[in-house]
Motif scaffolding. Structure first.
Motif, mmCIF file in Angstrom:
data_model
loop_
_atom_site.group_PDB
_atom_site.id
_atom_site.type_symbol
_atom_site.label_atom_id
_atom_site.label_comp_id
_atom_site.label_asym_id
_atom_site.label_seq_id
_atom_site.Cartn_x
_atom_site.Cartn_y
_atom_site.Cartn_z
ATOM 1 N N PRO A 63 0.810 -1.220 0.000
ATOM 2 C CA PRO A 63 0.000 0.000 0.000
ATOM 3 C C PRO A 63 0.844 1.271 0.000
ATOM 4 O O PRO A 63 0.561 2.209 -0.749
ATOM 5 C CB PRO A 63 -0.826 -0.136 1.279
ATOM 6 N N GLY A 64 1.885 1.305 0.829
ATOM 7 C CA GLY A 64 2.720 2.500 0.889
ATOM 8 C C GLY A 64 3.427 2.780 -0.425
ATOM 9 O O GLY A 64 3.525 3.926 -0.867
ATOM 10 N N GLN A 65 3.935 1.730 -1.052
ATOM 11 C CA GLN A 65 4.606 1.875 -2.339
ATOM 12 C C GLN A 65 3.639 2.394 -3.393
ATOM 13 O O GLN A 65 3.949 3.305 -4.159
ATOM 14 C CB GLN A 65 5.176 0.528 -2.774
ATOM 15 N N ALA A 66 2.442 1.811 -3.431
ATOM 16 C CA ALA A 66 1.438 2.234 -4.408
ATOM 17 C C ALA A 66 1.022 3.677 -4.176
ATOM 18 O O ALA A 66 0.856 4.453 -5.127
ATOM 19 C CB ALA A 66 0.224 1.308 -4.344
ATOM 20 N N ALA A 67 0.856 4.060 -2.897
ATOM 21 C CA ALA A 67 0.435 5.426 -2.589
ATOM 22 C C ALA A 67 1.440 6.439 -3.110
ATOM 23 O O ALA A 67 1.068 7.447 -3.731
ATOM 24 C CB ALA A 67 0.243 5.585 -1.080
ATOM 25 N N GLY A 68 2.724 6.183 -2.877
ATOM 26 C CA GLY A 68 3.752 7.105 -3.350
ATOM 27 C C GLY A 68 3.827 7.161 -4.862
ATOM 28 O O GLY A 68 3.946 8.239 -5.461
ATOM 29 N N GLU A 69 3.720 6.002 -5.498
ATOM 30 C CA GLU A 69 3.801 5.945 -6.957
ATOM 31 C C GLU A 69 2.619 6.648 -7.616
ATOM 32 O O GLU A 69 2.788 7.415 -8.574
ATOM 33 C CB GLU A 69 3.855 4.481 -7.386
ATOM 34 N N LEU A 70 1.421 6.411 -7.098
ATOM 35 C CA LEU A 70 0.232 7.018 -7.697
ATOM 36 C C LEU A 70 0.218 8.530 -7.489
ATOM 37 O O LEU A 70 -0.238 9.279 -8.353
ATOM 38 C CB LEU A 70 -1.029 6.379 -7.122
ATOM 39 N N ALA A 71 0.705 8.972 -6.333
ATOM 40 C CA ALA A 71 0.777 10.419 -6.086
ATOM 41 C C ALA A 71 1.758 11.082 -7.049
ATOM 42 O O ALA A 71 1.479 12.158 -7.597
ATOM 43 C CB ALA A 71 1.176 10.683 -4.647
ATOM 44 N N ARG A 72 2.898 10.462 -7.275
ATOM 45 C CA ARG A 72 3.878 11.022 -8.219
ATOM 46 C C ARG A 72 3.298 11.053 -9.632
ATOM 47 O O ARG A 72 3.508 12.010 -10.377
ATOM 48 C CB ARG A 72 5.167 10.204 -8.186
ATOM 49 N N ARG A 73 2.553 10.018 -9.980
ATOM 50 C CA ARG A 73 1.955 9.936 -11.308
ATOM 51 C C ARG A 73 0.962 11.069 -11.557
ATOM 52 O O ARG A 73 0.793 11.525 -12.691
ATOM 53 C CB ARG A 73 1.269 8.579 -11.451
ATOM 54 N N ALA A 74 0.325 11.536 -10.479
ATOM 55 C CA ALA A 74 -0.699 12.575 -10.607
ATOM 56 C C ALA A 74 -0.180 13.978 -10.312
ATOM 57 O O ALA A 74 -0.965 14.922 -10.226
ATOM 58 C CB ALA A 74 -1.864 12.254 -9.668
ATOM 59 N N THR A 75 1.126 14.119 -10.189
ATOM 60 C CA THR A 75 1.703 15.397 -9.773
ATOM 61 C C THR A 75 1.302 16.549 -10.689
ATOM 62 O O THR A 75 0.984 17.649 -10.230
ATOM 63 C CB THR A 75 3.239 15.289 -9.704
ATOM 64 N N LEU A 76 1.321 16.332 -11.993
ATOM 65 C CA LEU A 76 1.034 17.427 -12.922
ATOM 66 C C LEU A 76 -0.398 17.906 -12.814
ATOM 67 O O LEU A 76 -0.680 19.092 -12.984
ATOM 68 C CB LEU A 76 1.345 16.993 -14.360
ATOM 69 N N VAL A 77 -1.325 16.991 -12.527
ATOM 70 C CA VAL A 77 -2.727 17.368 -12.351
ATOM 71 C C VAL A 77 -2.927 18.005 -10.984
ATOM 72 O O VAL A 77 -3.690 18.959 -10.827
ATOM 73 C CB VAL A 77 -3.641 16.131 -12.512
ATOM 74 N N GLY A 78 -2.228 17.457 -9.995
ATOM 75 C CA GLY A 78 -2.369 17.941 -8.621
ATOM 76 C C GLY A 78 -3.100 16.911 -7.779
ATOM 77 O O GLY A 78 -4.180 16.450 -8.161
ATOM 78 N N VAL A 79 -2.498 16.545 -6.661
ATOM 79 C CA VAL A 79 -3.083 15.501 -5.814
ATOM 80 C C VAL A 79 -3.961 16.167 -4.755
ATOM 81 O O VAL A 79 -3.609 16.261 -3.572
ATOM 82 C CB VAL A 79 -1.997 14.616 -5.186
ATOM 83 N N THR A 80 -5.111 16.654 -5.193
ATOM 84 C CA THR A 80 -6.090 17.258 -4.299
ATOM 85 C C THR A 80 -7.483 16.845 -4.779
ATOM 86 O O THR A 80 -7.641 16.283 -5.862
ATOM 87 C CB THR A 80 -5.997 18.802 -4.302
#
Length: 346
Positions: A63-80
Protein backbone atom coordinates in the motif's frame (compact mmCIF):
# COMPACT_ATOMS: atom_id res chain seq x y z
CA UNK A 1 -30.44 10.31 4.40
CA UNK A 2 -32.54 9.80 7.51
CA UNK A 3 -32.02 13.43 8.54
CA UNK A 4 -31.41 16.03 5.78
CA UNK A 5 -28.41 18.06 6.83
CA UNK A 6 -28.62 21.82 6.43
CA UNK A 7 -25.30 23.62 6.78
CA UNK A 8 -24.09 27.12 6.03
CA UNK A 9 -22.89 25.79 2.65
CA UNK A 10 -25.82 23.68 1.42
CA UNK A 11 -28.62 21.31 2.45
CA UNK A 12 -27.63 17.69 1.86
CA UNK A 13 -30.55 15.28 1.42
CA UNK A 14 -28.85 12.24 -0.09
CA UNK A 15 -25.43 10.67 0.31
CA UNK A 16 -23.69 9.81 -3.00
CA UNK A 17 -21.52 6.79 -2.15
CA UNK A 18 -18.96 5.18 -4.42
CA UNK A 19 -18.32 1.55 -3.40
CA UNK A 20 -14.89 0.20 -4.29
CA UNK A 21 -13.79 -3.45 -4.37
CA UNK A 22 -10.18 -4.38 -5.15
CA UNK A 23 -9.41 -8.04 -5.88
CA UNK A 24 -5.91 -9.40 -5.46
CA UNK A 25 -4.42 -12.14 -7.62
CA UNK A 26 -4.91 -14.49 -4.67
CA UNK A 27 -8.65 -13.80 -4.75
CA UNK A 28 -8.76 -11.62 -1.60
CA UNK A 29 -11.15 -8.67 -1.78
CA UNK A 30 -10.31 -5.33 -0.23
CA UNK A 31 -13.09 -2.77 0.11
CA UNK A 32 -13.49 0.95 0.59
CA UNK A 33 -16.19 3.53 0.01
CA UNK A 34 -16.25 7.26 -0.58
CA UNK A 35 -18.84 9.86 0.32
CA UNK A 36 -18.57 12.01 -2.80
CA UNK A 37 -20.72 15.05 -1.87
CA UNK A 38 -22.38 15.17 -5.32
CA UNK A 39 -23.27 12.80 -8.15
CA UNK A 40 -21.03 14.77 -10.53
CA UNK A 41 -18.04 14.42 -8.20
CA UNK A 42 -18.77 10.70 -7.85
CA UNK A 43 -18.57 10.20 -11.62
CA UNK A 44 -15.31 12.14 -11.83
CA UNK A 45 -13.76 10.21 -8.94
CA UNK A 46 -14.74 6.91 -10.54
CA UNK A 47 -12.91 7.81 -13.76
CA UNK A 48 -9.74 8.81 -11.90
CA UNK A 49 -9.94 5.76 -9.64
CA UNK A 50 -10.12 3.28 -12.52
CA UNK A 51 -7.28 4.99 -14.36
CA UNK A 52 -5.03 5.01 -11.27
CA UNK A 53 -5.84 1.43 -10.30
CA UNK A 54 -5.02 0.29 -13.82
CA UNK A 55 -1.46 1.53 -13.45
CA UNK A 56 -0.75 -0.86 -10.54
CA UNK A 57 -2.97 -3.76 -11.63
CA UNK A 58 -1.18 -7.09 -11.99
CA UNK A 59 1.88 -5.97 -10.03
CA UNK A 60 3.28 -6.88 -6.63
CA UNK A 61 3.02 -3.68 -4.56
CA UNK A 62 2.59 -2.66 -0.94
CA UNK A 63 0.00 0.00 0.00
CA UNK A 64 2.72 2.50 0.89
CA UNK A 65 4.61 1.87 -2.34
CA UNK A 66 1.44 2.23 -4.41
CA UNK A 67 0.43 5.43 -2.59
CA UNK A 68 3.75 7.10 -3.35
CA UNK A 69 3.80 5.95 -6.96
CA UNK A 70 0.23 7.02 -7.70
CA UNK A 71 0.78 10.42 -6.09
CA UNK A 72 3.88 11.02 -8.22
CA UNK A 73 1.96 9.94 -11.31
CA UNK A 74 -0.70 12.58 -10.61
CA UNK A 75 1.70 15.40 -9.77
CA UNK A 76 1.03 17.43 -12.92
CA UNK A 77 -2.73 17.37 -12.35
CA UNK A 78 -2.37 17.94 -8.62
CA UNK A 79 -3.08 15.50 -5.81
CA UNK A 80 -6.09 17.26 -4.30
CA UNK A 81 -9.87 16.99 -4.39
CA UNK A 82 -11.14 14.37 -6.81
CA UNK A 83 -7.66 12.92 -7.40
CA UNK A 84 -6.84 12.68 -3.70
CA UNK A 85 -10.12 10.93 -2.91
CA UNK A 86 -9.65 8.40 -5.72
CA UNK A 87 -6.13 7.55 -4.57
CA UNK A 88 -7.31 7.32 -0.97
CA UNK A 89 -9.95 4.76 -1.95
CA UNK A 90 -7.30 2.58 -3.57
CA UNK A 91 -5.08 2.89 -0.50
CA UNK A 92 -7.92 1.99 1.89
CA UNK A 93 -8.92 -1.02 -0.21
CA UNK A 94 -5.32 -2.23 -0.40
CA UNK A 95 -4.90 -2.04 3.37
CA UNK A 96 -8.21 -3.85 3.80
CA UNK A 97 -7.08 -6.64 1.48
CA UNK A 98 -3.78 -6.91 3.36
CA UNK A 99 -5.58 -7.27 6.70
CA UNK A 100 -8.15 -9.70 5.28
CA UNK A 101 -5.34 -11.81 3.85
CA UNK A 102 -3.68 -11.82 7.27
CA UNK A 103 -7.03 -12.76 8.87
CA UNK A 104 -6.72 -9.84 11.31
CA UNK A 105 -8.78 -6.69 11.95
CA UNK A 106 -7.14 -3.66 10.38
CA UNK A 107 -6.55 -2.01 13.77
CA UNK A 108 -4.49 -5.01 14.89
CA UNK A 109 -2.03 -4.53 12.02
CA UNK A 110 -1.03 -1.23 13.64
CA UNK A 111 -1.04 -2.44 17.24
CA UNK A 112 -4.44 -0.99 18.07
CA UNK A 113 -5.53 -2.52 21.36
CA UNK A 114 -8.70 -0.50 22.02
CA UNK A 115 -11.96 -2.44 21.94
CA UNK A 116 -14.00 0.71 21.34
CA UNK A 117 -13.68 4.45 20.64
CA UNK A 118 -15.84 7.32 21.99
CA UNK A 119 -18.35 8.34 19.31
CA UNK A 120 -20.73 11.24 18.74
CA UNK A 121 -23.72 11.24 16.41
CA UNK A 122 -23.19 13.68 13.56
CA UNK A 123 -26.01 12.42 11.35
CA UNK A 124 -28.34 15.37 11.88
CA UNK A 125 -28.78 18.72 13.66
CA UNK A 126 -28.24 20.91 10.66
CA UNK A 127 -29.38 24.53 10.65
CA UNK A 128 -32.95 24.56 11.98
CA UNK A 129 -35.25 26.27 14.45
CA UNK A 130 -34.75 25.65 18.19
CA UNK A 131 -37.74 23.34 18.73
CA UNK A 132 -36.95 21.24 15.66
CA UNK A 133 -33.31 20.97 16.74
CA UNK A 134 -34.33 19.85 20.21
CA UNK A 135 -36.65 17.18 18.80
CA UNK A 136 -33.99 15.89 16.44
CA UNK A 137 -31.36 15.84 19.19
CA UNK A 138 -33.52 13.49 21.23
CA UNK A 139 -33.86 11.16 18.21
CA UNK A 140 -30.14 11.21 17.54
CA UNK A 141 -29.37 9.96 21.05
CA UNK A 142 -31.25 6.75 20.27
CA UNK A 143 -28.89 3.87 19.75
CA UNK A 144 -26.62 4.51 22.71
CA UNK A 145 -25.03 7.87 21.92
CA UNK A 146 -24.02 10.35 24.60
CA UNK A 147 -22.67 13.13 22.39
CA UNK A 148 -23.99 15.12 19.41
CA UNK A 149 -22.74 17.63 16.85
CA UNK A 150 -24.78 20.81 16.40
CA UNK A 151 -24.39 22.91 13.23
CA UNK A 152 -24.66 26.63 13.84
CA UNK A 153 -24.27 29.73 11.71
CA UNK A 154 -27.68 31.38 11.89
CA UNK A 155 -27.99 35.06 10.88
CA UNK A 156 -27.49 36.26 14.45
CA UNK A 157 -25.58 35.10 17.55
CA UNK A 158 -28.86 35.16 19.49
CA UNK A 159 -30.34 32.55 17.13
CA UNK A 160 -27.30 30.32 17.58
CA UNK A 161 -27.63 30.55 21.35
CA UNK A 162 -31.35 29.82 21.21
CA UNK A 163 -30.76 26.62 19.20
CA UNK A 164 -27.91 25.44 21.41
CA UNK A 165 -29.88 26.07 24.61
CA UNK A 166 -32.97 24.32 23.23
CA UNK A 167 -30.87 21.25 22.47
CA UNK A 168 -29.18 21.43 25.87
CA UNK A 169 -32.54 21.63 27.65
CA UNK A 170 -33.87 18.59 25.76
CA UNK A 171 -30.75 16.41 26.20
CA UNK A 172 -29.12 17.81 29.34
CA UNK A 173 -26.63 14.99 29.81
CA UNK A 174 -25.26 14.96 26.26
CA UNK A 175 -21.87 16.30 25.21
CA UNK A 176 -22.37 18.96 22.52
CA UNK A 177 -19.86 19.80 19.79
CA UNK A 178 -20.46 22.91 17.64
CA UNK A 179 -19.62 23.19 13.93
CA UNK A 180 -19.74 26.44 11.94
CA UNK A 181 -18.64 24.96 8.59
CA UNK A 182 -16.26 27.89 7.93
CA UNK A 183 -19.05 30.49 7.64
CA UNK A 184 -17.83 33.18 10.06
CA UNK A 185 -15.41 36.07 9.76
CA UNK A 186 -12.71 36.17 12.39
CA UNK A 187 -14.42 39.00 14.27
CA UNK A 188 -17.77 37.23 14.20
CA UNK A 189 -16.11 34.00 15.34
CA UNK A 190 -14.61 35.82 18.30
CA UNK A 191 -17.98 37.34 19.21
CA UNK A 192 -19.96 34.12 18.90
CA UNK A 193 -17.20 32.00 20.39
CA UNK A 194 -17.11 34.11 23.55
CA UNK A 195 -20.86 33.64 23.95
CA UNK A 196 -20.77 29.91 23.29
CA UNK A 197 -17.78 29.03 25.43
CA UNK A 198 -19.85 29.63 28.55
CA UNK A 199 -22.45 27.11 27.35
CA UNK A 200 -20.34 24.06 28.09
CA UNK A 201 -19.62 22.98 24.51
CA UNK A 202 -16.82 20.50 23.88
CA UNK A 203 -15.29 22.25 20.86
CA UNK A 204 -15.77 24.96 18.23
CA UNK A 205 -15.28 23.45 14.78
CA UNK A 206 -14.20 25.35 11.67
CA UNK A 207 -15.32 28.80 12.85
CA UNK A 208 -13.60 30.49 9.88
CA UNK A 209 -12.21 29.43 6.52
CA UNK A 210 -10.16 26.28 7.00
CA UNK A 211 -7.09 27.58 5.12
CA UNK A 212 -6.98 30.87 7.04
CA UNK A 213 -4.46 29.64 9.58
CA UNK A 214 -3.75 33.14 10.85
CA UNK A 215 -7.45 33.76 11.45
CA UNK A 216 -7.95 30.40 13.13
CA UNK A 217 -4.93 31.12 15.29
CA UNK A 218 -6.49 34.40 16.47
CA UNK A 219 -9.69 32.57 17.38
CA UNK A 220 -7.91 29.70 19.13
CA UNK A 221 -5.72 32.09 21.09
CA UNK A 222 -8.60 34.29 22.25
CA UNK A 223 -11.11 31.62 23.30
CA UNK A 224 -11.19 29.16 26.18
CA UNK A 225 -13.15 26.56 24.18
CA UNK A 226 -10.92 24.28 22.02
CA UNK A 227 -10.88 25.03 18.29
CA UNK A 228 -11.21 22.00 16.01
CA UNK A 229 -10.19 21.88 12.32
CA UNK A 230 -8.80 19.28 9.96
CA UNK A 231 -11.43 17.71 7.72
CA UNK A 232 -9.91 19.61 4.79
CA UNK A 233 -6.27 18.72 5.47
CA UNK A 234 -5.05 17.45 2.10
CA UNK A 235 -1.93 15.73 3.45
CA UNK A 236 -0.43 15.03 6.88
CA UNK A 237 1.99 17.95 6.65
CA UNK A 238 -0.95 20.36 6.67
CA UNK A 239 -1.95 18.98 10.07
CA UNK A 240 1.53 19.65 11.41
CA UNK A 241 1.55 23.19 10.02
CA UNK A 242 -1.86 24.02 11.50
CA UNK A 243 -0.90 22.79 14.96
CA UNK A 244 2.53 24.41 14.86
CA UNK A 245 1.00 27.77 13.92
CA UNK A 246 -1.52 27.58 16.76
CA UNK A 247 -4.48 27.43 14.36
CA UNK A 248 -6.23 24.72 16.37
CA UNK A 249 -6.23 22.82 19.63
CA UNK A 250 -7.67 19.64 18.12
CA UNK A 251 -7.47 17.95 14.71
CA UNK A 252 -9.91 15.75 12.79
CA UNK A 253 -8.51 14.41 9.49
CA UNK A 254 -10.75 12.90 6.84
CA UNK A 255 -9.38 9.52 5.71
CA UNK A 256 -10.40 10.23 2.10
CA UNK A 257 -8.63 13.60 2.01
CA UNK A 258 -5.57 12.94 4.20
CA UNK A 259 -4.36 10.15 1.91
CA UNK A 260 -6.23 7.03 2.96
CA UNK A 261 -4.93 4.72 5.66
CA UNK A 262 -1.32 5.51 4.74
CA UNK A 263 -1.92 9.24 5.10
CA UNK A 264 -3.80 8.81 8.38
CA UNK A 265 -0.96 6.79 9.91
CA UNK A 266 1.49 9.62 9.19
CA UNK A 267 -0.98 12.18 10.50
CA UNK A 268 -1.44 10.23 13.74
CA UNK A 269 2.34 10.19 14.27
CA UNK A 270 2.51 13.96 13.77
CA UNK A 271 -0.42 14.51 16.15
CA UNK A 272 1.20 12.31 18.79
CA UNK A 273 4.50 14.18 18.50
CA UNK A 274 2.63 17.40 19.27
CA UNK A 275 0.39 15.95 21.98
CA UNK A 276 -2.68 16.90 19.93
CA UNK A 277 -5.94 14.93 20.27
CA UNK A 278 -7.00 13.45 16.94
CA UNK A 279 -10.60 12.77 15.91
CA UNK A 280 -12.09 11.49 12.65
CA UNK A 281 -14.26 13.05 9.96
CA UNK A 282 -16.96 10.82 8.42
CA UNK A 283 -16.26 7.22 7.30
CA UNK A 284 -16.85 5.77 10.79
CA UNK A 285 -16.52 2.13 9.68
CA UNK A 286 -12.95 2.83 8.50
CA UNK A 287 -12.02 5.51 11.02
CA UNK A 288 -12.82 3.35 14.06
CA UNK A 289 -9.84 1.12 13.19
CA UNK A 290 -7.54 4.10 12.68
CA UNK A 291 -8.53 5.77 15.94
CA UNK A 292 -8.12 2.47 17.79
CA UNK A 293 -4.48 2.56 16.71
CA UNK A 294 -3.88 6.32 17.24
CA UNK A 295 -2.11 7.23 20.51
CA UNK A 296 -3.98 10.55 20.92
CA UNK A 297 -7.41 9.26 19.79
CA UNK A 298 -10.25 11.56 20.81
CA UNK A 299 -13.70 11.29 19.13
CA UNK A 300 -15.13 9.28 16.25
CA UNK A 301 -17.63 11.16 14.10
CA UNK A 302 -20.55 8.81 13.39
CA UNK A 303 -22.91 9.08 10.43
CA UNK A 304 -25.16 6.24 9.30
CA UNK A 305 -24.97 6.99 5.58
CA UNK A 306 -23.27 3.73 4.53
CA UNK A 307 -25.08 1.54 7.06
CA UNK A 308 -28.04 0.63 4.77
CA UNK A 309 -25.60 -0.93 2.29
CA UNK A 310 -23.62 -3.03 4.77
CA UNK A 311 -24.15 -6.55 6.04
CA UNK A 312 -22.54 -5.54 9.33
CA UNK A 313 -23.14 -1.86 10.25
CA UNK A 314 -20.87 -0.33 12.86
CA UNK A 315 -22.08 -1.09 16.38
CA UNK A 316 -22.54 1.69 18.95
CA UNK A 317 -22.62 0.61 22.57
CA UNK A 318 -22.80 2.89 25.64
CA UNK A 319 -21.56 5.91 23.69
CA UNK A 320 -18.67 4.08 22.03
CA UNK A 321 -18.09 2.64 18.56
CA UNK A 322 -17.09 -0.99 18.87
CA UNK A 323 -13.99 -1.94 16.85
CA UNK A 324 -15.05 -4.85 14.61
CA UNK A 325 -13.26 -8.14 15.13
CA UNK A 326 -13.84 -9.34 11.57
CA UNK A 327 -10.79 -9.51 9.28
CA UNK A 328 -9.83 -6.24 7.62
CA UNK A 329 -12.05 -3.22 8.00
CA UNK A 330 -15.15 -5.40 8.16
CA UNK A 331 -16.88 -3.83 5.16
CA UNK A 332 -19.16 -6.23 3.33
CA UNK A 333 -21.75 -4.97 0.88
CA UNK A 334 -25.33 -6.23 1.05
CA UNK A 335 -25.97 -6.98 -2.65
CA UNK A 336 -29.74 -6.56 -2.45
CA UNK A 337 -29.50 -3.19 -0.74
CA UNK A 338 -26.77 -2.04 -3.11
CA UNK A 339 -28.91 -3.02 -6.08
CA UNK A 340 -31.89 -1.14 -4.65
CA UNK A 341 -29.89 2.07 -4.11
CA UNK A 342 -27.86 2.09 -7.32
CA UNK A 343 -28.06 5.57 -8.82
CA UNK A 344 -28.65 4.20 -12.32
CA UNK A 345 -31.95 2.76 -11.10
CA UNK A 346 -33.39 6.18 -10.33
Amino acid sequence: MRFPLGTSVATVRSAPLLLCTLRTREGVDGRAYLFCYSAAAMRAIEIVLHDAAGSVAGRLVTPGQAAGELARRATLVGVTGVVRMALSAIDIAMWDALAVGADRPLAELFGGARASVPAYNSGGLGLMAPRAAADEAAELLDGGFRALKVRLGHPSPAEDLAVLRAVRDRVPGAELLVDYNQVLTVEDALCRGRALQDEGIAWLEEPVRHDDLAGNSRVADALDVPVQIGENFNRPEELAEAVDRGACDLVMPDVARIGGVSGWLRAAVLAEARGTPISSHLFPEISVHLLAASPTAHWLEYVDWAAPLLRHPLEIRDGEAVVPRRPGIGLEWDPDRVAFHRCDRH
